[in-house]
Write a protein that holds these residues in place. Structure first.
Motif, short mmCIF file in Angstrom:
data_model
loop_
_atom_site.label_atom_id
_atom_site.label_comp_id
_atom_site.label_asym_id
_atom_site.label_seq_id
_atom_site.Cartn_x
_atom_site.Cartn_y
_atom_site.Cartn_z
N GLU A 75 -56.01 -21.81 2.26
CA GLU A 75 -56.66 -22.65 2.86
C GLU A 75 -55.25 -23.42 2.84
OE1 GLU A 75 -59.88 -24.05 0.50
OE2 GLU A 75 -59.47 -22.95 -0.81
N ASP A 76 -54.56 -23.97 1.58
CA ASP A 76 -53.38 -24.54 1.39
C ASP A 76 -52.23 -24.40 2.12
OD1 ASP A 76 -55.22 -26.17 -1.06
OD2 ASP A 76 -54.42 -25.15 -2.89
N ALA A 77 -51.55 -23.33 1.94
CA ALA A 77 -50.58 -22.94 3.36
C ALA A 77 -51.24 -23.63 4.36
CB ALA A 77 -50.56 -21.88 3.18
N TYR A 78 -51.91 -23.82 5.12
CA TYR A 78 -52.23 -24.53 6.01
C TYR A 78 -52.66 -26.04 6.28
CZ TYR A 78 -53.41 -19.44 7.94
OH TYR A 78 -53.08 -17.82 7.62
N ALA A 79 -52.97 -26.67 5.19
CA ALA A 79 -53.39 -27.71 5.49
C ALA A 79 -52.02 -28.68 4.83
CB ALA A 79 -54.23 -28.19 4.14
N TYR A 80 -51.15 -27.61 3.94
CA TYR A 80 -50.08 -28.69 3.52
C TYR A 80 -48.69 -28.60 3.93
CZ TYR A 80 -53.34 -30.03 -0.65
OH TYR A 80 -54.04 -30.55 -1.49
#
Lengths: 258, 167
Positions: A75-80
């Motif tokens: 999830e963090d890769a897509y958001a950040y």
């Protein structure tokens, strides 16, 4: 270079998941910007709670996108780590908070759409999507109720609150058409019974909004011209500024943890 | 074979007991078994798998609960453990045990109305004060101290209280 931008290999389902997740994340982030500035303590809590619901929904959708893309992203890769052009959220949700009336009108426009949308998505042939929708639908129901009550109170309040609520309606109206937009990829998912057709919810949405606007003593805007571009990554200047705030830490200190 | 099966059933029961006793960090009188957050325990190739479900999508207590489960099982000498989150079926306040409802009330939080759900969401809520039992109460704010609660006040004893929202 863990902080470098990523490019996602987008199948129709991955693109769909990221767009819906982006809507929730960006609106959730906007609501979080009210922290410490809300007009009263109760609203401080309400805005933060709604923001938390939205970010939770975004997390579920990004996590599922990671499973579907199968490129080892969380999830963090897509958001950040996606640049502004890689974001596919609605222009509506990236609009600045403005005053409290603008925030509540934006919330009403989005919630009155997404609430029946989640309900329709509960019938998806994709079990994970149906489960995410079943969870989110219980939350969006509270968001519709809350934003509707405020729009009524503001429209039916003082001349000043009425004026501001009407300005918010008029100013944000042109961003509502995008909610019903689909592209070829999404239409293939609709045809397969994986996602509902947002166009089929236009009448329900309009009826909910019109009812609230009438009860508030406000006037429903009539202009038919609509802004678009968010779904294909053509954003207003506001999203870049928002992302610089949202992504700064992971870009400057790749992989930083608490 | 049957001894192994028996052992695995006994282990499952023990995991359920230990993990189920973990409490919600926001509402320490409620265990995750009371809440219905603990969904399943499975033993897969000697590994213990515990499934939990979030009350709300963004519930920040989930990470904490997962960690507490791992710690509690480690303390009981059980491992290795994987805690996974399941979304379906979606959690509902209907899963809260009677015991859980009683504990909530005693803690000063009005338990969710039974059979509430959407009707209670848009209809006239009637929530009894957990302090004096009066049903002459009013909602002060629809969003309370955590995602799962709203803020109410009793018109009889004047005490403010949290109401665990129907979900």
């Amino acid at each position: 270079m863990a902080g470098a931008s990523i490019t996602v290999a987008e199948t129709p389902l991955v693109r769909y998941l990221l767009r819906r997740a982006d809507d929730a994340l960006i609106l959730g982030h906007r609501l979080s910007e009210w922290c410490g500035k809300a007009p009263m303590m109760e609203e401080e809590m309400a805005l933060a709670n709604m923001g938390l619901d939205l970010i939770g929904q975004a997390r579920s959708l990004y996590t599922y996108a990671g499973e579907v893309e199968a490129a080892g992203r969380d999830e963090d890769a897509y958001a950040y780590l996606r640049d502004v052009r890689g974001y596919g959220n609605l222009l509506l949700v990236e609009q600045p908070n403005g005053d409290f009336a603008a925030t509540m009108v934006r919330q009403l426009f989005y919630s009155a759409f997404i609430d029946p949308y989640w309900r329709a998505l509960m019938g998806s042939s994709d079990a994970t999507l149906a489960a995410i929708a079943a969870k989110a639908e219980k939350e969006s129901a509270y968001h519709v109720r809350h934003s509707a009550e405020w729009v009524i109170r503001l429209g039916d309040g003082t001349p000043e609150s009425h004026r501001r609520a009407q300005e918010a309606l008029d100013g944000l109206w042109a961003f509502t058409g995008e909610m019903f937009e689909t592209d070829a990829g999404e239409r293939s998912l609709i045809a397969e019974g994986i996602v509902p057709d947002p166009e089929a919810l236009r009448a329900v949405w309009l009826e909910s909004v019109a009812k609230v606007v009438a009860q508030a003593g406000l006037t429903l805007p009539q202009n038919a011209w609509m802004q678009k571009g968010g779904r294909s990554g053509e954003h207003s200047e506001h999203l870049g500024h928002l992302l610089s705030d949202l992504q700064y830490m992971q870009r400057a200190f790749p992989g930083a943890t608490w | 074979m049957s001894a192994a099966l028996h052992d695995s059933e006994a282990l499952r029961g023990e995991v359920w007991r230990v993990a189920g006793a973990v409490t919600d960090p926001e509402i320490p009188v409620l265990s995750i078994a009371d809440l219905g957050v603990l969904r399943d325990v499975a033993i897969v190739d000697g590994r213990v798998e515990v499934a939990i479900t979030p009350t709300y999508s963004g519930c920040p207590a989930m990470n904490m609960i997962a960690l507490e489960i791992e710690l509690a099982l480690e303390k009981a000498g059980i491992g290795p453990v994987t805690v996974k989150t399941v979304l379906s079926p979606a959690w509902t306040t209907e899963w809260m045990t009677e015991d859980g409802r009683r504990k909530l009330r005693e803690y000063g939080i009005a338990p969710p109305a039974k059979g509430g759900g959407r009707r209670a969401l848009f209809g006239e809520d009637q929530v009894a004060c957990p302090q004096c039992g009066s049903t002459s109460t009013a909602e002060l704010a629809p969003f309370g101290s955590t995602s799962c609660k709203s803020l109410w006040q009793c018109k009889t004893c004047r005490e403010p209280f949290d109401y665990f929202k129907c979900h």
